[in-house]
Design a protein around this motif. Structure first.
Motif, PDB file in Angstrom:
ATOM      1  N   LEU A 229       0.839  -1.204   0.000  1.00  0.00           N
ATOM      2  CA  LEU A 229       0.000   0.000   0.000  1.00  0.00           C
ATOM      3  C   LEU A 229       0.875   1.257   0.000  1.00  0.00           C
ATOM      4  CD1 LEU A 229      -2.869   1.293   0.425  1.00  0.00           C
ATOM      5  CD2 LEU A 229      -2.442   1.098   2.883  1.00  0.00           C
ATOM      6  N   VAL A 230       0.544   2.188  -0.891  1.00  0.00           N
ATOM      7  CA  VAL A 230       1.273   3.457  -0.963  1.00  0.00           C
ATOM      8  C   VAL A 230       0.235   4.566  -0.825  1.00  0.00           C
ATOM      9  CG1 VAL A 230       2.817   4.891  -2.360  1.00  0.00           C
ATOM     10  CG2 VAL A 230       2.888   2.398  -2.604  1.00  0.00           C
ATOM     11  N   ILE A 231       0.423   5.405   0.188  1.00  0.00           N
ATOM     12  CA  ILE A 231      -0.524   6.514   0.385  1.00  0.00           C
ATOM     13  C   ILE A 231       0.146   7.807  -0.051  1.00  0.00           C
ATOM     14  CG2 ILE A 231      -1.882   7.823   2.057  1.00  0.00           C
ATOM     15  CD1 ILE A 231      -1.961   5.249   3.771  1.00  0.00           C
ATOM     16  N   ILE A 232      -0.555   8.513  -0.939  1.00  0.00           N
ATOM     17  CA  ILE A 232      -0.009   9.772  -1.467  1.00  0.00           C
ATOM     18  C   ILE A 232      -0.885  10.931  -1.011  1.00  0.00           C
ATOM     19  CG2 ILE A 232       0.348  11.055  -3.626  1.00  0.00           C
ATOM     20  CD1 ILE A 232       1.618   8.590  -4.755  1.00  0.00           C
ATOM     21  N   ASN A 233      -0.238  11.992  -0.588  1.00  0.00           N
ATOM     22  CA  ASN A 233      -1.004  13.151  -0.134  1.00  0.00           C
ATOM     23  C   ASN A 233      -0.130  14.394  -0.265  1.00  0.00           C
ATOM     24  OD1 ASN A 233      -3.061  14.704   1.055  1.00  0.00           O
ATOM     25  ND2 ASN A 233      -3.601  13.040   2.441  1.00  0.00           N
ATOM     26  N   GLY A 234      -0.617  15.520   0.227  1.00  0.00           N
ATOM     27  CA  GLY A 234       0.164  16.745   0.122  1.00  0.00           C
ATOM     28  C   GLY A 234      -0.577  17.925   0.708  1.00  0.00           C
ATOM     29  N   VAL A 235       0.073  19.076   0.653  1.00  0.00           N
ATOM     30  CA  VAL A 235      -0.511  20.267   1.280  1.00  0.00           C
ATOM     31  C   VAL A 235      -1.262  21.159   0.290  1.00  0.00           C
ATOM     32  CG1 VAL A 235       1.256  20.316   3.100  1.00  0.00           C
ATOM     33  CG2 VAL A 235       1.619  21.638   0.996  1.00  0.00           C
ATOM     34  N   SER A 236      -1.226  20.792  -1.000  1.00  0.00           N
ATOM     35  CA  SER A 236      -1.803  21.678  -2.023  1.00  0.00           C
ATOM     36  C   SER A 236      -3.270  21.993  -1.779  1.00  0.00           C
ATOM     37  CB  SER A 236      -1.679  21.036  -3.405  1.00  0.00           C
ATOM     38  OG  SER A 236      -0.372  21.148  -3.890  1.00  0.00           O
ATOM     39  N   LYS A 237      -4.044  20.943  -1.582  1.00  0.00           N
ATOM     40  CA  LYS A 237      -5.498  21.132  -1.506  1.00  0.00           C
ATOM     41  C   LYS A 237      -5.940  21.379  -0.069  1.00  0.00           C
ATOM     42  CE  LYS A 237      -4.970  19.713  -5.681  1.00  0.00           C
ATOM     43  NZ  LYS A 237      -5.303  20.259  -6.956  1.00  0.00           N
ATOM     44  N   LEU A 238      -5.300  20.672   0.837  1.00  0.00           N
ATOM     45  CA  LEU A 238      -5.666  20.726   2.250  1.00  0.00           C
ATOM     46  C   LEU A 238      -5.555  22.129   2.816  1.00  0.00           C
ATOM     47  CD1 LEU A 238      -6.413  18.578   4.297  1.00  0.00           C
ATOM     48  CD2 LEU A 238      -3.985  18.192   4.726  1.00  0.00           C
TER      49      LEU A 238
END
Ligand code: PMP
Ligand code: GLU
Length: 403
Positions: A229-238
């Motif tokens: 499992l690889v979880i991708i996220n970021g600060v762009s939208k949040l």
């Protein structure tokens, strides 16, 4: 004769979402009263804590290279975030910070995909998935739902898996439809990927931007080992910080994260020093901005749906999250490129053609702009499509003329 360019360069298309952003920006700069409902970035200001941390850091006048896969401070903030929202504690060697979720995903594909490997994902999909998979030498496999609507079931995804499938890629809630995949869907896909030894990438960039008290199912709840499992996220939208360019990937698979790190160290070297500081401060700071953002986006969604209901024959499923809606305009024009172009030229409204997301006849209409723009944009679209409406309308001192 000029020097030929690489096959990769010649075969890669522009990002249609970024293209529409620059088109709308250029029209605005030229003084045109354009309404931008095509964009993929909240207009919400960056969290104060992030801004202050960036200023403080800048004032030290030490703006240097950072550790290639991310500073210990930002990694720690991401790991705390991951524990809070996924209930699983990862280690620093299990996370890589990149220039946006986009680069995290690209690094992953370069690290995981061999020529000919298949990457399976539901359609409609985010515009960059097919091109990124192709750039990595893989084969994108876009899966349409077997029902009448746009919904793609877990069964549809699993049926598309072949011995060549290396990755299943899920974006929930989904850009462009705004739909959240159900608990049952996520459970089935997680368990399947684990059993079949296939990577499961969760592009969770919108996972907190959900409405009506809904929640995005947590893949870790169903993953025993979560080794693939690889979880991708970021600060762009949040946090509305698209310009910071900070995203990340988290996985138990340390060799994968290390390989992504090697690719990053040989390409971009590392992330921006100020950006990492700002992202860490946002993650560690007051999170009430996320609730505020969700409240505003939910109100915007409701305004958009109310306006869309005034346009006959337009069909849309209520988005459960993101800041996008995917509307069926096929009654007016089955060619979504032509329709988007018409709306931009005649009504000065920017939207993204559905075909870029794999669904002809649809338009992606964003509601991350302010309410007045949403109302005005939809009013102009209604006018441009209504054969009985006056041929001309006045917007300030500009006269718009429709066909
Ligand atoms: N995934 C999806 C589904 C997106 O819509 C976007 C849009 N920005 C990204 C990833 C990349 O986000 P960023 O690179 O700005 O973090
Ligand atoms: N993700 C955003 C969108 O879908 C814009 C940025 C991008 O495409 O990279 O509109």
């Amino acid at each position: 004769m000029s020097i030929t360019l690489s096959k990769l360069a010649m075969n890669i298309g522009d990002s249609p979402t970024l293209k529409i952003n620059s088109k709308a920006r250029a029209l605005k700069a030229a003084g045109e009263p354009v309404v931008h409902l095509g964009g993929g970035e909240p207009t919400y200001p960056a969290p104060q804590a992030a801004v202050e941390a960036i200023i403080k850091k800048a004032q030290t006048r030490k703006i240097k290279y950072t550790p290639s896969s991310g500073t210990p401070e930002l990694k720690a903030a991401v790991l705390d975030y991951t524990e809070k929202y996924y209930g699983r504690r990862y280690e620093p060697s299990q996370v890589i910070i990149s220039a946006g979720a986009k680069q995290a995903l690209f690094n992953f594909l370069l690290a995981a995909v061999e020529p000919g490997d298949e990457v399976v994902f539901p359609s409609p999909y985010w515009v960059s998935y097919p091109e990124m998979v192709r750039m990595a030498g893989g084969k994108p496999v876009m899966v349409r739902g077997s029902g009448t609507g746009l919904e793609v079931g877990a069964g549809d995804i699993l049926k598309a898996v072949t011995p060549k499938t290396k990755v299943i890629l899920i974006n929930s809630p989904c850009n462009p439809s705004g739909q959240i995949y159900s608990e049952e869907f996520i459970k089935q896909v997680v368990e399947f990927a684990e059993k079949q030894n296939i990577f499961l990438v969760m592009d969770d960039i919108y996972h907190q931007l959900v409405f009506d008290g809904k929640k995005t199912p947590n893949p870790c709840a169903y993953a025993k080992e979560a080794k693939n499992l690889v979880i991708i996220n970021g600060v762009s939208k949040l946090y509305g910080m698209t310009g910071l360019r900070i995203g990340w990937a988290v996985s138990v698979h340390k060799e994968l994260i290390a390989a992504m790190g090697r690719i990053q160290s040989q390409s971009t070297s590392c992330n921006g020093d100020l950006s990492e500081v700002g992202a860490a401060a946002a993650l560690k700071g007051d999170q009430s901005c996320v609730q505020d953002l969700c409240r505003i986006l939910q109100e915007n969604r409701d305004v958009l749906l109310q306006e869309a209901a005034k346009i006959p024959y337009v069909r849309v499923e209520k988005p459960a999250g993101t800041f996008y809606s995917f509307m069926d305009f096929s009654h007016y024009n089955a060619d979504s490129n032509a329709l988007a172009q018409y709306l931009l030229e005649k009504a000065l409204v920017a939207v993204v053609p559905g075909v870029s997301f794999g669904a002809e006849g649809y338009l992606r209409i964003s509601y991350c702009a302010d309410k007045d723009s949403i109302i005005e944009g939809m009013r102009r679209i209604r006018w441009a499509l209504d054969k009985n409406a006056p041929k001309e309308i006045k917007i300030g001192d500009k006269l718009l003329t429709r066909d």
